[in-house]
Design a protein around this motif. Structure first.
Motif, PDB file in Angstrom:
ATOM      1  N   LEU A 117       9.164   4.145  14.370  1.00 45.91           N
ATOM      2  CA  LEU A 117       9.636   5.352  15.016  1.00 45.91           C
ATOM      3  C   LEU A 117       9.698   5.185  16.526  1.00 45.91           C
ATOM      4  CD1 LEU A 117       7.732   8.086  12.995  1.00 45.91           C
ATOM      5  CD2 LEU A 117      10.161   7.603  12.924  1.00 45.91           C
ATOM      6  N   ALA A 118       8.752   4.451  17.068  1.00 45.97           N
ATOM      7  CA  ALA A 118       8.724   4.275  18.515  1.00 45.97           C
ATOM      8  C   ALA A 118       9.950   3.513  19.001  1.00 45.97           C
ATOM      9  CB  ALA A 118       7.446   3.551  18.919  1.00 45.97           C
ATOM     10  N   GLN A 119      10.511   2.642  18.160  1.00 49.51           N
ATOM     11  CA  GLN A 119      11.685   1.873  18.550  1.00 49.51           C
ATOM     12  C   GLN A 119      12.936   2.748  18.618  1.00 49.51           C
ATOM     13  OE1 GLN A 119      11.845  -1.277  15.707  1.00 49.51           O
ATOM     14  NE2 GLN A 119      10.255  -2.468  16.709  1.00 49.51           N
ATOM     15  N   LYS A 120      12.941   3.893  17.940  1.00 48.25           N
ATOM     16  CA  LYS A 120      14.091   4.793  17.961  1.00 48.25           C
ATOM     17  C   LYS A 120      14.095   5.689  19.198  1.00 48.25           C
ATOM     18  CE  LYS A 120      14.731   5.055  12.989  1.00 48.25           C
ATOM     19  NZ  LYS A 120      14.819   5.938  11.831  1.00 48.25           N
ATOM     20  N   TYR A 121      13.013   5.679  19.958  1.00 44.47           N
ATOM     21  CA  TYR A 121      12.927   6.502  21.160  1.00 44.47           C
ATOM     22  C   TYR A 121      13.923   5.976  22.186  1.00 44.47           C
ATOM     23  CZ  TYR A 121      10.829   9.407  24.741  1.00 44.47           C
ATOM     24  OH  TYR A 121      10.622  10.352  25.703  1.00 44.47           O
ATOM     25  N   ASP A 122      14.739   6.861  22.739  1.00 41.37           N
ATOM     26  CA  ASP A 122      15.821   6.477  23.641  1.00 41.37           C
ATOM     27  C   ASP A 122      15.472   6.888  25.074  1.00 41.37           C
ATOM     28  OD1 ASP A 122      18.186   5.814  24.841  1.00 41.37           O
ATOM     29  OD2 ASP A 122      19.448   7.098  23.595  1.00 41.37           O
ATOM     30  N   PRO A 123      15.236   5.920  25.973  1.00 39.11           N
ATOM     31  CA  PRO A 123      14.914   6.253  27.366  1.00 39.11           C
ATOM     32  C   PRO A 123      16.061   6.972  28.084  1.00 39.11           C
ATOM     33  CG  PRO A 123      14.401   3.952  26.897  1.00 39.11           C
ATOM     34  CD  PRO A 123      15.120   4.491  25.706  1.00 39.11           C
ATOM     35  N   GLN A 124      17.296   6.690  27.699  1.00 34.59           N
ATOM     36  CA  GLN A 124      18.446   7.371  28.298  1.00 34.59           C
ATOM     37  C   GLN A 124      18.418   8.863  27.959  1.00 34.59           C
ATOM     38  OE1 GLN A 124      20.806   6.343  30.377  1.00 34.59           O
ATOM     39  NE2 GLN A 124      21.801   8.335  30.359  1.00 34.59           N
ATOM     40  N   LYS A 125      18.117   9.171  26.693  1.00 34.31           N
ATOM     41  CA  LYS A 125      18.012  10.581  26.282  1.00 34.31           C
ATOM     42  C   LYS A 125      16.843  11.268  26.988  1.00 34.31           C
ATOM     43  CE  LYS A 125      21.356  10.700  23.290  1.00 34.31           C
ATOM     44  NZ  LYS A 125      22.588  11.375  23.640  1.00 34.31           N
TER      45      LYS A 125
END
Length: 190
Positions: A1-9
């Protein structure tokens, strides 16, 4: 789940929240929202008086109460239950991806309800299109065969055999003789 976190968003959400509330989140997005104060103020800007009590205390249970009040206010704002996060997802950094998804859905709901923002974030929800047909139009539609059903043009029942009728694997008209015994396999059988 942590890999799906989007820094751009996250950057877009930060700008949107700061724009709507007029408050600064700080350098760490999760820590800035953890106490729930900015989130409660965000909901009060989107829907006035949706969060009646905002705790400014540093105690954990006050912060969790703020997050719970924010989540309840999101639900009353019209958010789908599947789009909501749990208080511990943000408070304990358990599932920041779900927090991000929830805040994006909230931005989309705010856009749907007419909130004007400098940041174009979130997907606008579609509106229900109610159609009313008169009785004659409804009866006319019952006679139409939809294209998804296929077509009945050029169809016939020629060549079809009744249920239980034998199909002969040899043709006496073409001088093909029946097999002499059951051990002979013709080409038609594979």
């Amino acid at each position: 789940l942590a890999q799906k976190y989007d820094p751009q968003k996250e950057a877009e959400l930060r700008t949107w929240i700061e724009n709507v509330t007029g408050k600064q989140i700080g350098p760490d997005f999760q820590k800035g929202l953890k106490d729930g104060v900015i989130l409660c103020e965000l909901m009060n800007k989107l829907q006035p008086n949706s969060v009646r009590k905002i705790n400014h205390s540093a105690q954990n249970w006050h912060q969790l109460e703020n997050l719970s009040n924010f989540i309840k206010a999101m639900a009353s704002y019209g958010m789908n239950p599947v789009d909501l996060f749990e208080a511990n997802d943000l408070f304990e950094s358990g599932n920041l991806t779900q927090v991000q998804v929830s805040l994006l859905a909230l931005a989309g709901m705010a856009k749907t309800k007419g909130l004007q923002s400098k940041v174009d974030i979130g997907v606008k929800y579609s509106e229900k299109q109610q159609r009313n047909f008169d009785e004659a139009k409804m009866k006319a539609g019952q006679c139409v065969i939809g294209l998804q059903m296929g077509t009945n043009k050029c169809a016939s029942q020629s060549g079809m055999t009744a249920y239980g009728t034998r199909r002969h694997l040899y043709d006496p008209k073409n001088q093909i003789l029946p097999p002499m015994d059951h051990s002979t396999i013709s080409l038609q059988m594979g």
